[in-house]
Scaffold this motif. Sequence first.
Motif, mmCIF file in Angstrom:
data_model
loop_
_atom_site.group_PDB
_atom_site.id
_atom_site.type_symbol
_atom_site.label_atom_id
_atom_site.label_comp_id
_atom_site.label_asym_id
_atom_site.label_seq_id
_atom_site.Cartn_x
_atom_site.Cartn_y
_atom_site.Cartn_z
ATOM 1 N N SER A 146 0.833 -1.202 0.000
ATOM 2 C CA SER A 146 0.000 0.000 0.000
ATOM 3 C C SER A 146 0.872 1.259 0.000
ATOM 4 C CB SER A 146 -0.925 -0.006 1.216
ATOM 5 O OG SER A 146 -1.604 1.221 1.345
ATOM 6 N N HIS A 147 1.730 1.384 1.028
ATOM 7 C CA HIS A 147 2.542 2.605 1.105
ATOM 8 C C HIS A 147 3.790 2.399 1.945
ATOM 9 C CE1 HIS A 147 -0.421 2.981 4.488
ATOM 10 N NE2 HIS A 147 0.615 3.439 5.157
ATOM 11 N N VAL A 148 4.658 3.390 1.879
ATOM 12 C CA VAL A 148 5.901 3.374 2.650
ATOM 13 C C VAL A 148 6.083 4.757 3.263
ATOM 14 C CG1 VAL A 148 7.302 3.958 0.614
ATOM 15 C CG2 VAL A 148 8.388 2.849 2.575
ATOM 16 N N HIS A 202 10.326 4.337 8.322
ATOM 17 C CA HIS A 202 9.407 4.237 9.449
ATOM 18 C C HIS A 202 8.560 2.978 9.320
ATOM 19 C CE1 HIS A 202 5.966 5.046 12.084
ATOM 20 N NE2 HIS A 202 6.834 5.732 12.799
ATOM 21 N N HIS A 203 7.778 2.878 8.242
ATOM 22 C CA HIS A 203 7.036 1.626 8.061
ATOM 23 C C HIS A 203 6.672 1.369 6.610
ATOM 24 C CE1 HIS A 203 3.405 4.331 8.596
ATOM 25 N NE2 HIS A 203 2.859 3.503 7.712
ATOM 26 N N THR A 204 6.392 0.097 6.359
ATOM 27 C CA THR A 204 5.738 -0.300 5.122
ATOM 28 C C THR A 204 4.313 -0.694 5.492
ATOM 29 O OG1 THR A 204 6.329 -2.646 5.305
ATOM 30 C CG2 THR A 204 7.899 -1.196 4.197
ATOM 31 N N ALA A 205 3.372 -0.558 4.545
ATOM 32 C CA ALA A 205 1.980 -0.915 4.816
ATOM 33 C C ALA A 205 1.463 -1.809 3.699
ATOM 34 C CB ALA A 205 1.113 0.330 4.927
ATOM 35 N N TRP A 206 0.656 -2.770 4.099
ATOM 36 C CA TRP A 206 0.212 -3.825 3.195
ATOM 37 C C TRP A 206 -1.299 -3.908 3.250
ATOM 38 C CZ3 TRP A 206 3.978 -6.015 0.227
ATOM 39 C CH2 TRP A 206 5.286 -5.658 0.579
ATOM 40 N N ARG A 235 -8.001 3.585 13.528
ATOM 41 C CA ARG A 235 -8.280 4.131 12.189
ATOM 42 C C ARG A 235 -7.593 5.488 12.087
ATOM 43 N NH1 ARG A 235 -12.150 4.110 7.629
ATOM 44 N NH2 ARG A 235 -13.680 2.583 8.338
ATOM 45 N N HIS A 236 -6.784 5.638 11.056
ATOM 46 C CA HIS A 236 -6.070 6.895 10.868
ATOM 47 C C HIS A 236 -7.032 8.028 10.504
ATOM 48 C CE1 HIS A 236 -1.968 5.701 11.351
ATOM 49 N NE2 HIS A 236 -2.036 4.753 10.442
ATOM 50 N N GLY A 237 -6.676 9.247 10.943
ATOM 51 C CA GLY A 237 -7.452 10.413 10.559
ATOM 52 C C GLY A 237 -7.143 10.852 9.138
ATOM 53 N N TRP A 244 -2.988 -1.627 11.939
ATOM 54 C CA TRP A 244 -2.400 -2.369 13.061
ATOM 55 C C TRP A 244 -0.924 -2.550 12.719
ATOM 56 C CZ3 TRP A 244 -5.687 -6.251 16.182
ATOM 57 C CH2 TRP A 244 -5.021 -6.611 17.361
ATOM 58 N N TYR A 245 -0.069 -1.994 13.582
ATOM 59 C CA TYR A 245 1.369 -1.989 13.317
ATOM 60 C C TYR A 245 2.092 -3.051 14.128
ATOM 61 C CZ TYR A 245 0.783 2.579 11.084
ATOM 62 O OH TYR A 245 0.402 3.604 10.254
ATOM 63 N N LEU A 246 3.030 -3.719 13.473
ATOM 64 C CA LEU A 246 3.917 -4.688 14.105
ATOM 65 C C LEU A 246 5.353 -4.225 13.875
ATOM 66 C CD1 LEU A 246 2.044 -7.712 12.578
ATOM 67 C CD2 LEU A 246 1.814 -6.921 14.932
ATOM 68 N N ALA A 254 5.726 -2.653 10.352
ATOM 69 C CA ALA A 254 4.981 -3.217 9.217
ATOM 70 C C ALA A 254 3.505 -3.125 9.570
ATOM 71 C CB ALA A 254 5.391 -4.660 8.966
ATOM 72 N N GLU A 255 2.740 -2.499 8.696
ATOM 73 C CA GLU A 255 1.336 -2.193 8.967
ATOM 74 C C GLU A 255 0.425 -3.073 8.115
ATOM 75 O OE1 GLU A 255 0.360 1.793 7.679
ATOM 76 O OE2 GLU A 255 -1.739 1.651 8.269
ATOM 77 N N TYR A 256 -0.549 -3.688 8.766
ATOM 78 C CA TYR A 256 -1.688 -4.229 8.036
ATOM 79 C C TYR A 256 -2.702 -3.097 7.921
ATOM 80 C CZ TYR A 256 -0.171 -9.086 9.010
ATOM 81 O OH TYR A 256 0.506 -10.272 9.082
HETATM 82 FE FE LIG Z 1 0.763 3.725 7.289
#
Ligand SMILES: [Fe+2]
Length: 300
Positions: A146-148, A202-206, A235-237, A244-246, A254-256
Amino acid sequence: MSLHRLASLTIGVPEPVPVRAFYRDFGLVETAPGRLESADGGAQLRIEASPRRGLLALSVGVDDGDDLGRAAAGLQRLGVPVQLRPRALEAVEPATGVRVRLELQPRLTQKPPPLIPLNAPGRTLREDARSPAVLGSPSALPRRLSHVVLGSPDSAASRRFFVEAIGFRVSDEVPAMGASFLRCSTDHHNLLVQSGPAPFLHHTAWEMDDVDAVGRAAARMIAADASRHVWGLGRHGIGSNFFWYLRDPAGNFAEYTCDLDVIADDEAWKAAASGSAHPLAAWGPPVPRSFLAPDDIVRG
Ligand SMILES: [Fe+2]
């Protein structure tokens, strides 16, 4: 839009073996050492050895050679060296050192998941039946990248590189964090650039099917190792997505995620500059301090 997808990422970590195992548990399929595929997006994650954890490279799918030519001209205007080939372009983002590759790729089409009927006050969509969400244990797998999120010591310069040269669009901004939510597709964001003391991932999101899939997958990861939990469910604004971050063994988050805003009409979307001190979540547990300032980045 000529850019149409965030195609893949390359992450560097000091010890790749446990990190590769983490992303296999996360739901990606390792088809060769360090090469991991999502269900719909193909080979979207590479994990390589490097002295420090960080984002080494990202690639973006584009429609045609004109898109490469426009980006090459934009990079030259900014004085950034560029390698232009018939089907791809490469340049290094100066503030973070991330290798950025644009390449001709077909657009991704995804088959939608079955709709989960949700009952609500005054609206019964499911009668005389249990929810499919509690029947059986359907696999909850990441459908695609999804995003980085990238920390930059000069977020204004990084923003200029991605927006003015490469062709990302600005969806929203949080000036207090030096943060710009940028898209190279109809997703609200595929790249978030934010201020940091040094370049860092910071994170990757899937992307997952729905919030049940986010919950099932994160619960499975935490059941195997509770120390993986970072922050969720919420839920992000900005972007509206569930999260949900791991944490992977190298310290990358890593975010679902699911239900991210979609921007199909650039004119219809109104980019907003949020002045709120905590625009991170519409709701969710208290945000952990280590999420805002990862321990290894603060220590330097
Ligand atoms: Fe994110």
